[in-house]
Design a protein around this motif. Structure first.
Motif, PDB file in Angstrom:
ATOM      1  N   VAL A   9      35.164  46.111  44.134  1.00  0.00           N
ATOM      2  CA  VAL A   9      35.509  47.272  45.211  1.00  0.00           C
ATOM      3  C   VAL A   9      34.411  48.211  45.804  1.00  0.00           C
ATOM      4  O   VAL A   9      34.031  48.680  44.751  1.00  0.00           O
TER       5      VAL A   9
ATOM      6  N   ASP B 133      38.143  45.692  49.129  1.00  0.00           N
ATOM      7  CA  ASP B 133      38.123  44.621  48.133  1.00  0.00           C
ATOM      8  C   ASP B 133      37.327  43.209  48.915  1.00  0.00           C
ATOM      9  O   ASP B 133      37.622  43.085  49.673  1.00  0.00           O
TER      10      ASP B 133
ATOM     11  N   PRO C 248      40.534  48.679  40.207  1.00  0.00           N
ATOM     12  CA  PRO C 248      39.540  47.850  40.528  1.00  0.00           C
ATOM     13  C   PRO C 248      38.778  47.486  39.315  1.00  0.00           C
ATOM     14  O   PRO C 248      38.783  48.350  38.326  1.00  0.00           O
TER      15      PRO C 248
END
Length: 703
Positions: free
Chosen positions: A265, A295, A347
């Motif tokens: 990310v 993302d 993430p």
């Protein structure tokens, strides 16, 4: 291309070795001779064909093997697309004559036998200018030597011209020297200036030469040609630097490969290309800054944060928080949005640039606690996060360009358009536009890079493995807060002039003893409470501010402005009553000045007037990242723009003026104060008490 076959006398190349096919043996075997060593070996025909199919063996044309003169071997390496279309068409006609002769073989290659064939073919293909029999004979020999490759008979018109340089060596020497000294420099001299210097130097040289041996003066066009012969890469290195040249002539690759969502990310800031206006006064506020997270595997926007403050650690933390938490607030706060925003989760890797806010210990510690690694992009290499850069560019172009108030991405695109005069997009509308574009447009549009819509790609990746989440949203608030150290007293903890206390904090002090220093976290957008870390068990203790009416929803930056105002206008008193009075007076002054100041000033005024209490409640309940405008925070010496150290000063009647003391884990705010403070003649130096204020009044007037 040349046509070859497994036959006697054919040369082949297998790996690094060359072989000559001597003869065909029984059982479909071939006897081969190594051209370098002379050794004989045998190989089956099936094995040779299999090697050819797997590109492990290739045929060597006769022209290439014999190294024939005239450039025939070089012509066989040149593709037909490199020749002009007219020459290719002429070669196609010439090949028809050669194919007819090949079909008539064996025949003697004489004028008597070739001329009738040439007339026959010219009538068949309607060739008004057939070649002579000697030309056809020569072409046939080259055609056969090249393995019947048409490239062997393509005319070499492109190679016409003198083989030596037209410029006299002495003139070329002067020209090259002047180009190196003037053109190939960072000053980037223009070609006409370079040409004039060449003329001057040659004129001086001719004065020392006899009349019949003087050097000719080249034209300006000759100078352009000499520069054009140089490598464009070398020219850009000399004139613009190696980094610019590497950027211009870089070879783009696919970038880091990802196999799943949340694996990588990227985060970055970008100013929006639109000027928004205040919802109440309809006056332009300026360009909000958007911090976004993307993302890279699914191309799905994970979250964002908008605000008027410069990029700071706060905006990074708010964006990260918005990216992690589910977006359940969208149907409730924005009914016009039709689709769901399903992107959330912690993430695995966060890719960021190198500004100070991404290198702060607060950000690094927050990522460490949530289990996310940090990867810093290379300096001045924007394509390292190319997917995020492309997303931000698409957002600015699709969402903002074409709407009233757009600033465009390039000032040259504005022409006579005044974005401030035409700005009609309200701040609340801007946030709704941003949500609707991300959820209903970008996430639902097929992406060329993934050959799918980002929403469908995200949904497909998350069917088998749900996104990871922290234990609670409240714990995430604590982890993403700013971290400082303070001493616990009997009256609690002091932070930026505010006191915090609770029975749990008192119990903690009894266990730690007097004078104990503890670590705490707080939200710079809401000073209504702090979270103190219990050093014994590592748990957080929620400690509210004693005066909730003043501190609830108050930002760190607002409190700093209020304290400065109270110290100057209210006899340097900074108790909670004076701060509450100053807060009310400043809001009145801000609202008064808001309608008559410039857009830049209104941007700071709007930052002060935003309702942080409502923003805090909205974030806890719905994770909406509203524009809570707070200062840029870092771990440096706590110096405000007026020179004070940012800590609460004791009342003037009980504490003399003293110098600021250095303290770790404090904050700075380098942004200038709101414009209304200049009208109030507020000081921009340390004011610790009444005496200090009086002594500096003369200096303030001079300022």
């Amino acid at each position: 291309m040349s046509l070859n076959a497994l036959k006697k006398g054919q040369r082949i190349k297998a790996g690094a070795s060359e072989f000559l096919m001597l003869k065909r043996l029984p059982d479909s075997r071939w006897q081969l001779e190594n051209s370098a060593t002379g050794e004989w070996c045998t190989s089956t025909e099936d094995d040779l064909l299999d090697r050819f199919a797997r590109s492990e063996m290739s045929f060597i044309a006769a022209a290439e093997a014999c190294g024939t003169s005239g450039g025939l071997a070089a012509k066989l390496t040149r593709d037909l697309a490199a020749y002009p279309p007219g020459l290719v068409a002429l070669g196609r006609k010439r090949e028809q004559y050669l194919k007819e002769i090949d079909r008539q073989q064996p025949i003697p290659m004489t004028r008597t036998t070739l001329e009738p064939l040439i007339r026959l073919v010219s009538e068949r293909i309607n060739d008004g200018k057939p070649p002579g029999w000697l030309t056809v004979w020569r072409d046939y020999r080259k055609w056969l030597a090249a393995g019947r490759d048409v490239r062997a008979i393509i005319l070499r018109y492109a190679d016409r011209g003198k083989s030596v340089a037209r410029t006299i060596p002495d003139v070329k020497l002067v020209t090259d020297r002047v180009i190196d000294e003037l053109y190939m420099t960072t000053e980037r001299k223009r070609v006409p200036e370079v040409h004039l210097e060449i003329v001057r130097r040659l004129s001086e040289a001719n004065q020392l030469r006899p009349e019949g041996d003087r050097l000719p003066i080249p034209s300006q066009r000759t100078t352009y040609r000499e520069i054009g012969r140089r490598s464009p890469y070398e020219i850009m290195v000399a004139r613009y630097g190696k980094r610019r040249a590497e950027m211009e002539f870089r070879v783009s690759a696919t970038g880091p490969e990802t196999t799943r969502a949340l694996q990588r990310v990227s985060m970055d800031h970008t100013p929006s290309d639109i000027i928004v206006v205040d919802d109440n006064s309809m006056l332009p506020l300026g360009r909000p800054t958007v911090t976004s997270a993307l993302d890279e595997h699914t191309r799905s926007p994970m979250g964002f944060y908008t605000g008027f403050e410069p990029p700071s650690c706060l905006s990074v933390m708010r964006c990260l928080k918005h990216a992690i938490l589910p977006k359940t607030y969208v149907p409730r706060d924005f009914p016009s949005v039709k689709n769901r925003w399903e992107c959330y989760g912690v993430p695995e890797l966060v890719v960021v640039d190198n500004p100070p806010e991404f290198h702060s210990s607060h950000f690094e510690r927050a990522c460490l606690q949530i289990g996310a690694d940090i990867q810093y992009a290379k300096v001045l290499v924007p394509w390292y996060k190319g997917k995020l850069e492309r997303f931000q560019g698409t957002m600015n172009h699709d969402l903002m360009h074409g709407n009233p108030g757009t600033t465009f991405s390039n000032i040259l695109e504005r022409d006579d358009y005044d974005p401030g005069r035409h700005a009609v997009v309200m701040l609340s509308t801007f946030r709704e536009m941003l949500h609707k574009w991300i959820i209903d447009v970008y996430l639902q549009t097929p992406h060329r890079g993934i050959k799918d819509t980002p929403a469908h790609r995200w949904h497909s990746d998350m069917i088998g493995l749900p996104p990871p989440l922290p234990p609670s949203a409240g714990e995430l608030d604590v982890v993403l807060g700013m971290i400082v150290q303070r001493v616990v007293f009997h009256y609690g903890i002091e932070l930026e002039g505010l006191r915090y206390n609770s029975p749990e904090l008192g119990e903690l002090r009894r266990r730690l003893g007097t004078g104990a220093k503890v670590e705490l976290t707080f939200d710079p957008g809401d000073l209504g409470h702090i979270n103190v870390i219990d050093p014994l068990d590592g748990a957080y203790v929620h400690v509210p501010a004693l005066d909730q009416a003043y501190a609830k929803g108050l930002s760190f930056w607002q409190n700093k402005v209020i304290r400065r105002y109270a110290q100057r206008q209210l006899s340097a008193r900074t108790d909670i009553v004076a701060l509450a009075q100053a807060k009310a007076e400043i809001r009145t002054l801000v609202e008064r000045d808001f309608n008559r100041k410039s857009t830049r000033s209104r941007k700071r005024h709007a930052r002060f007037m935003e309702d942080h209490a409502a923003a805090s409640v909205s974030e806890v309940a719905s994770t909406e990242p509203v524009g809570n405008d707070t200062p840029d925070l870092s771990e440096t010496q706590p110096r405000a723009s007026d020179g004070t150290d940012g800590r609460q000063q004791p009342p003037a009647e009980t504490s003399p003026a003293r110098s600021p003391v250095t303290r770790r884990n404090a904050f700075t705010d380098d942004e200038i104060l709101p414009v209304f403070e200049a009208d109030l003649d507020l000081p921009h130096m340390a004011v610790a008490g009444v005496t200090a204020a009086k002594n500096t009044s003369g200096m303030e007037k001079n300022q």
